[in-house]
Scaffold this active site. Structure first.
Site, mmCIF file in Angstrom:
data_model
loop_
_atom_site.group_PDB
_atom_site.id
_atom_site.type_symbol
_atom_site.label_atom_id
_atom_site.label_comp_id
_atom_site.label_asym_id
_atom_site.label_seq_id
_atom_site.Cartn_x
_atom_site.Cartn_y
_atom_site.Cartn_z
ATOM 1 N N ASP A 60 45.989 25.577 46.018
ATOM 2 C CA ASP A 60 44.812 24.705 45.905
ATOM 3 C C ASP A 60 45.185 23.220 45.879
ATOM 4 O O ASP A 60 44.528 22.402 46.509
ATOM 5 C CB ASP A 60 44.009 25.036 44.637
ATOM 6 N N ASN A 68 40.266 28.222 50.178
ATOM 7 C CA ASN A 68 39.250 28.770 49.269
ATOM 8 C C ASN A 68 39.280 27.972 47.963
ATOM 9 O O ASN A 68 39.056 28.511 46.887
ATOM 10 C CB ASN A 68 39.519 30.262 49.012
ATOM 11 N N ASP A 100 36.524 31.106 33.026
ATOM 12 C CA ASP A 100 37.733 31.458 33.784
ATOM 13 C C ASP A 100 38.643 32.391 32.985
ATOM 14 O O ASP A 100 39.524 33.045 33.542
ATOM 15 C CB ASP A 100 38.526 30.202 34.168
ATOM 16 N N GLU A 132 36.031 32.977 43.297
ATOM 17 C CA GLU A 132 36.978 33.477 44.287
ATOM 18 C C GLU A 132 36.601 34.882 44.760
ATOM 19 O O GLU A 132 36.930 35.306 45.854
ATOM 20 C CB GLU A 132 38.389 33.476 43.706
ATOM 21 N N HIS A 176 43.333 35.207 42.218
ATOM 22 C CA HIS A 176 44.502 35.021 41.346
ATOM 23 C C HIS A 176 44.269 35.524 39.927
ATOM 24 O O HIS A 176 45.148 36.105 39.313
ATOM 25 C CB HIS A 176 44.900 33.544 41.337
ATOM 26 N N ARG A 177 43.073 35.296 39.396
ATOM 27 C CA ARG A 177 42.843 35.663 37.989
ATOM 28 C C ARG A 177 42.747 37.183 37.804
ATOM 29 O O ARG A 177 43.106 37.698 36.748
ATOM 30 C CB ARG A 177 41.604 34.962 37.436
ATOM 31 N N LYS A 232 47.688 30.653 43.768
ATOM 32 C CA LYS A 232 46.602 29.654 43.729
ATOM 33 C C LYS A 232 46.750 28.738 42.516
ATOM 34 O O LYS A 232 46.505 27.539 42.593
ATOM 35 C CB LYS A 232 45.258 30.379 43.688
#
Ligand SMILES: Nc1ncnc2c1ncn2[C@@H]1O[C@H](COP(=O)(O)OP(=O)(O)OP(=O)(O)O)[C@@H](O)[C@H]1O
Ligand SMILES: Nc1ccn([C@@H]2O[C@H](COP(=O)(O)O)[C@@H](O)[C@H]2O)c(=O)n1
Length: 655
Positions: free
Chosen positions: A49, A87, A310, A338, A389-390, A421
């Site tokens: 990112d 993204n 998040d 995402e 990613h999370r 990311k």
């Protein structure tokens, strides 16, 4: 590629530095581009990112210099460029608004397909109102598009940022470049408010003027000057949620290095939620945060994650490990991030939970009983990550729990590289932490009487599943046995030597403590902590024959701890770091002023000749009480027991 997570067979005992914040890095890059002078950004996150953001700024004509732990931005923008935002929500929103501040420009934007579906409408409508002309190549108000820009002249904007706080952040930052003041009124609030607060605080840190006179209203002044020439990015608080959760998943202790203080990042609040949930205890140790295992209650829990959304994935992924129902609310907006995070997490977690329910705004996880988890799931559980990613990182942490015992891997992460990311080497660091936690460490804790050695050693051993040995009790036991045999210290070393010949010592294990026994029998505490023993023990302990008698035994404790499968050894005394284990991985010397120690003993209702014992211990010829070379000195006079324990655990985790 799939990645098997190796569970931790020992409690986590590691220090982890999470990367710099993605949100702060990308805001800092944009604000630096608006600064009109060279800005050096330290500790930036280097990830997909932020690289996308930096590349877009390069394409726009800015000079970007990347060095060891810094990126600098200088120059001014061109009037046309092709920009690819991948993204990256921040790059997508911030740059779309930023280019609209350029007079007579023409820009082309494209992105990953996932970005085509993410909300842009509120932002684009506001920018159109301010004079920009968009041409959409696929769907209206979505990527890809081109835009003709006219610059900003300020005025009034009514903004819909209900679907993403980044829309508001983008408008706020870009209006700094307007030729006069801009007044922004929100239509219907926004989500993830802490991120808007982050934008406002960072604009001010750069010297740009923004006011928030009332709820939902913002005024951005035309700020011509930036006040700084460098900026340091904080550790990412969202990323820090993974090491905090690791302490809970592995029942261990994790030191999160440079954990940010409350201020810019709302996600620091995750630590408090984890504490409230009873999953960890968190302690500040200087700049770091120590997350320690805790005992969660069996009652169902419910938490609103709207402000720290998040991190809901971190909380959700480990929920099946604790045998109680967990409900997470306030997360509707994460369905357009995402991935559709609510649905995706429900689908993946249901692979290792009894049942998972979700609706527009919440997810509820019904776990298996802790005792039946291993039998109920079919291993390996393959986790799809949806390029998110999370989802990858949160399940990576869950997989560290040793649910089958013996380290049998049970979670496999599809496409682990998507973690790049925000944390490119996340899985490498997780594996390194596992290896660090497997290392058998010997901790030597020395100090005078009543400095807190026993309190600290016992608690550290319990937390880390280390074996605890109190060598003071060895000397006390010997003193008791000799006195019991009628041998007083005044009878001299030969008499003592002779008497010791008949003494057979061995070890009994009680929980985490190894106790020295004589003739196979435990000598109770009440017998070795009497006034008589207190008055004589240091006289016996000064005799070389007594020390020699115990030295080999005390050194053999490392072998006993390993044989009994303890994760390490904590030994306390007067000569542990100097004589018994001079090569111990961690050497700590505790101290406290005499008055404090006297009071501590008095509070216990014990009369103890502290100063007399200390004087004898310091001045004897053999193995005197000294601060061992290479030891860390902790003066506990003005520290609570909890603070000393946290400091000690932090040193162990870091060693
Ligand atoms: N940091 C602290 N703050 C307040 N009280 C403390 C602290 N550390 C220990 N204590 C208290 O002081 C007393 C002595 O502590 P502890 O027995 O751990 O000391 P010690 O160094 O092991 O002593 P000794 O060598 O004489 O056995 C205990 O009552 C304990 O609860
Ligand atoms: N490594 C050690 C430990 C203890 N002593 C002597 O024993 C006395 C009692 O110890 P406590 O920790 O129970 O207070 C102490 O005063 C020392 O004389 C020692 O010499 N070496």
């Amino acid at each position: 590629m799939d990645y098997k997570i190796e569970p931790f067979t020992k409690p986590a005992c590691a220090a982890i530095q999470a990367p710099g914040s993605k949100s702060i890095t990308n805001r800092a890059l944009l604000l630096a581009a608006m600064a009109g002078q060279k800005i050096k950004i330290f500790n930036p996150l280097v990830s997909r990112d932020s690289q996308i953001m930096a590349q877009c700024l390069k394409n726009l004509g800015f000079e970007i210099e990347e060095g060891e732990n810094f990126i600098s931005v200088s120059g001014s923008p061109k009037k046309s460029a092709k920009l690819f935002v991948g993204n990256a929500g921040t790059a997508a929103r911030f740059l779309t608004a930023f280019v609209c501040a350029i007079k007579d420009g023409e820009f082309e934007f494209d992105s990953d397909e996932e970005m085509y579906k993410r909300p842009m409408r509120g932002l684009i409508e506001a920018l159109e109102h301010l004079g920009a002309e968009f041409t959409f190549k696929k769907e209206s108000f979505s990527f890809p598009f081109s835009v003709k820009t006219k610059g900003f002249s300020g005025g009034e904007i009514s903004l819909d940022a209900t679907q993403s706080s980044q829309i508001l952040s983008a408008i706020l930052m870009s209006q700094t470049l307007a030729s006069s003041e801009t007044s922004i009124t929100l239509k219907g609030g926004t989500v993830s408010k802490p991120f808007v607060e982050m934008t406002v605080k960072m604009m001010r840190q750069f010297g740009f003027e923004v006011e928030c006179p009332s709820n939902g209203k913002y005024i951005v002044k035309n700020s011509k000057t930036c006040k700084i020439s460098s900026y340091t990015v904080e550790t990412d608080a969202t990323a820090a949620s993974y090491p905090i959760a690791l302490a809970a998943a592995t029942s261990g202790a994790v030191l999160v290095k440079n954990f940010p203080r409350e201020g810019l990042q709302g996600d620091v609040g995750f630590a408090q939620v984890m504490q409230k949930a009873g999953l960890v205890k968190c302690r500040r140790v200087g700049n770091d945060l120590l997350a320690l295992k805790s005992e969660p209650s069996a009652e169902a829990c419910e938490f609103d994650f709207n402000d720290i959304s998040d991190t809901f994935l971190t909380f959700a992924a480990i929920a099946p490990l604790f045998g109680r129902t967990t409900k997470i609310t306030g997360i509707a907006h994460t369905r357009k991030q995402e991935s559709d995070r609510v649905e995706a997490m429900a689908r993946e977690i249901s692979k290792f939970a009894k049942k998972v329910e979700f609706d527009e705004d919440s997810i509820t996880i019904f776990p298996y009983e802790k005792s039946e988890l291993a039998q109920k799931i079919s291993s390996p559980v393959k986790i799809e990550t949806y390029k998110d990613h999370r989802i990858a990182m949160s399940h990576g942490v869950a997989g560290c729990a040793d649910i089958f015992g013996g380290g049998k891997a049970w979670i496999e992460i599809r496409d682990p590289q998507c973690s790049s990311k925000t944390w490119p080497d996340f899985f490498k660091i997780l594996e390194q932490s596992r290896k660090d936690s497997m290392k058998f460490k010997t901790v030597a804790i020395d100090g005078g009487a009543a400095v807190g050695k026993s309190s600290v050693s016992k608690e550290c051993a319990k937390t880390l599943n280390y074996m605890h040995v109190d060598t003071g009790s060895h000397y006390r036991t010997i003193a008791y046995i000799l006195l019991d045999k009628g041998i007083a210290p005044s009878l001299g070393e030969d008499a003592v030597s002779q008497a010791l010949k008949g003494v057979e010592i061995s070890t009994l294990i009680f929980g985490n403590s190894a106790r020295m026994s004589v003739g196979g029998k435990e000598i109770e505490d009440s017998l070795i902590r009497t006034d008589k023993v207190n008055q004589n023990v240091s006289l016996f302990a000064a005799m070389p024959q007594v020390r020699e008698f115990l030295k080999g035994y005390q050194r053999s404790m490392e072998g006993v701890a390993k044989e009994k499968n303890f994760a390490g050894l904590v030994m306390e005394g007067r000569d542990i770091g100097s004589v018994i284990f001079p090569n111990a991985e961690i050497k700590i010397f505790l101290d406290a002023d005499e008055e404090t120690r006297r009071k501590r003993r008095a509070n216990e209702g014990i009369s103890d000749s502290i100063s007399k014992r200390d004087a004898l211990d310091k001045n004897r010829k053999t193995a005197p009480l000294v601060r061992p070379e290479g030891s860390v000195l902790i003066d506990t006079s003005n520290m609570s027991k909890e603070e000393v324990i946290a400091k000690t655990l932090a040193l162990i985790a870091e060693a």
